[in-house]
Design a protein around this motif. Structure first.
Motif, PDB file in Angstrom:
ATOM      1  N   THR A  51     -64.334 -16.462 -26.538  1.00 10.78           N
ATOM      2  CA  THR A  51     -62.992 -15.910 -26.669  1.00 10.78           C
ATOM      3  C   THR A  51     -62.959 -14.884 -27.789  1.00 10.78           C
ATOM      4  O   THR A  51     -63.798 -14.898 -28.693  1.00 10.78           O
ATOM      5  N   ALA A  52     -61.987 -14.007 -27.721  1.00  6.69           N
ATOM      6  CA  ALA A  52     -61.844 -12.996 -28.767  1.00  6.69           C
ATOM      7  C   ALA A  52     -61.459 -13.667 -30.078  1.00  6.69           C
ATOM      8  O   ALA A  52     -60.695 -14.632 -30.090  1.00  6.69           O
ATOM      9  N   PRO A  53     -62.014 -13.188 -31.186  1.00  8.88           N
ATOM     10  CA  PRO A  53     -61.669 -13.788 -32.479  1.00  8.88           C
ATOM     11  C   PRO A  53     -60.206 -13.556 -32.813  1.00  8.88           C
ATOM     12  O   PRO A  53     -59.639 -12.516 -32.499  1.00  8.88           O
ATOM     13  N   SER A  54     -59.611 -14.546 -33.452  1.00  5.24           N
ATOM     14  CA  SER A  54     -58.212 -14.407 -33.864  1.00  5.24           C
ATOM     15  C   SER A  54     -58.139 -13.564 -35.131  1.00  5.24           C
ATOM     16  O   SER A  54     -59.127 -13.387 -35.839  1.00  5.24           O
ATOM     17  N   SER A  55     -56.963 -13.053 -35.397  1.00 14.56           N
ATOM     18  CA  SER A  55     -56.792 -12.253 -36.611  1.00 14.56           C
ATOM     19  C   SER A  55     -57.003 -13.109 -37.860  1.00 14.56           C
ATOM     20  O   SER A  55     -57.454 -12.601 -38.884  1.00 14.56           O
ATOM     21  N   ASN A  56     -56.704 -14.416 -37.755  1.00 13.73           N
ATOM     22  CA  ASN A  56     -56.954 -15.304 -38.902  1.00 13.73           C
ATOM     23  C   ASN A  56     -58.452 -15.396 -39.197  1.00 13.73           C
ATOM     24  O   ASN A  56     -58.862 -15.378 -40.351  1.00 13.73           O
ATOM     25  N   GLN A  57     -59.265 -15.508 -38.131  1.00 16.94           N
ATOM     26  CA  GLN A  57     -60.717 -15.560 -38.317  1.00 16.94           C
ATOM     27  C   GLN A  57     -61.218 -14.256 -38.932  1.00 16.94           C
ATOM     28  O   GLN A  57     -62.045 -14.270 -39.848  1.00 16.94           O
ATOM     29  N   GLU A  58     -60.734 -13.154 -38.408  1.00 12.95           N
ATOM     30  CA  GLU A  58     -61.149 -11.853 -38.931  1.00 12.95           C
ATOM     31  C   GLU A  58     -60.765 -11.702 -40.399  1.00 12.95           C
ATOM     32  O   GLU A  58     -61.564 -11.237 -41.214  1.00 12.95           O
ATOM     33  N   ASN A  59     -59.549 -12.093 -40.744  1.00 13.91           N
ATOM     34  CA  ASN A  59     -59.089 -11.989 -42.129  1.00 13.91           C
ATOM     35  C   ASN A  59     -59.919 -12.880 -43.049  1.00 13.91           C
ATOM     36  O   ASN A  59     -60.241 -12.485 -44.170  1.00 13.91           O
ATOM     37  N   LEU A  60     -60.263 -14.068 -42.579  1.00 16.81           N
ATOM     38  CA  LEU A  60     -61.063 -14.985 -43.390  1.00 16.81           C
ATOM     39  C   LEU A  60     -62.451 -14.407 -43.645  1.00 16.81           C
ATOM     40  O   LEU A  60     -62.947 -14.431 -44.785  1.00 16.81           O
ATOM     41  N   VAL A  61     -63.083 -13.867 -42.615  1.00 14.64           N
ATOM     42  CA  VAL A  61     -64.414 -13.276 -42.771  1.00 14.64           C
ATOM     43  C   VAL A  61     -64.349 -12.069 -43.702  1.00 14.64           C
ATOM     44  O   VAL A  61     -65.200 -11.911 -44.584  1.00 14.64           O
TER      45      VAL A  61
END
Length: 62
Positions: free
Chosen positions: A2-12
């Motif tokens: 699945t496409a990464p969520s914006s929360n995952q992107e922000n955390l990384v």
């Protein structure tokens, strides 16, 4: 996958910034995917019970 969520992107992005890593936007999906894979492996290791009678591994030789 699945496409990464914006929360995952922000955390990384925040983790990369915290350690001074310049993370290219094109690398972000791979980093998120690898993090999910490593989390899965960690879960497998944590679920494996070791009895107190197991000898510890004092040295690792690949």
């Amino acid at each position: 996958m699945t496409a990464p969520s914006s929360n995952q992107e922000n955390l990384v992005r925040a983790r990369a910034a915290a350690i001074g890593l310049d993370l290219s936007p094109s690398c972000l999906p791979g980093v998120i995917s690898n993090s999910a894979l490593l989390a899965h492996y960690a879960k497998l290791v944590e679920q494996h019970s070791l009895p107190d009678t197991c000898e510890p591994a004092y040295e690792y030789i690949p």
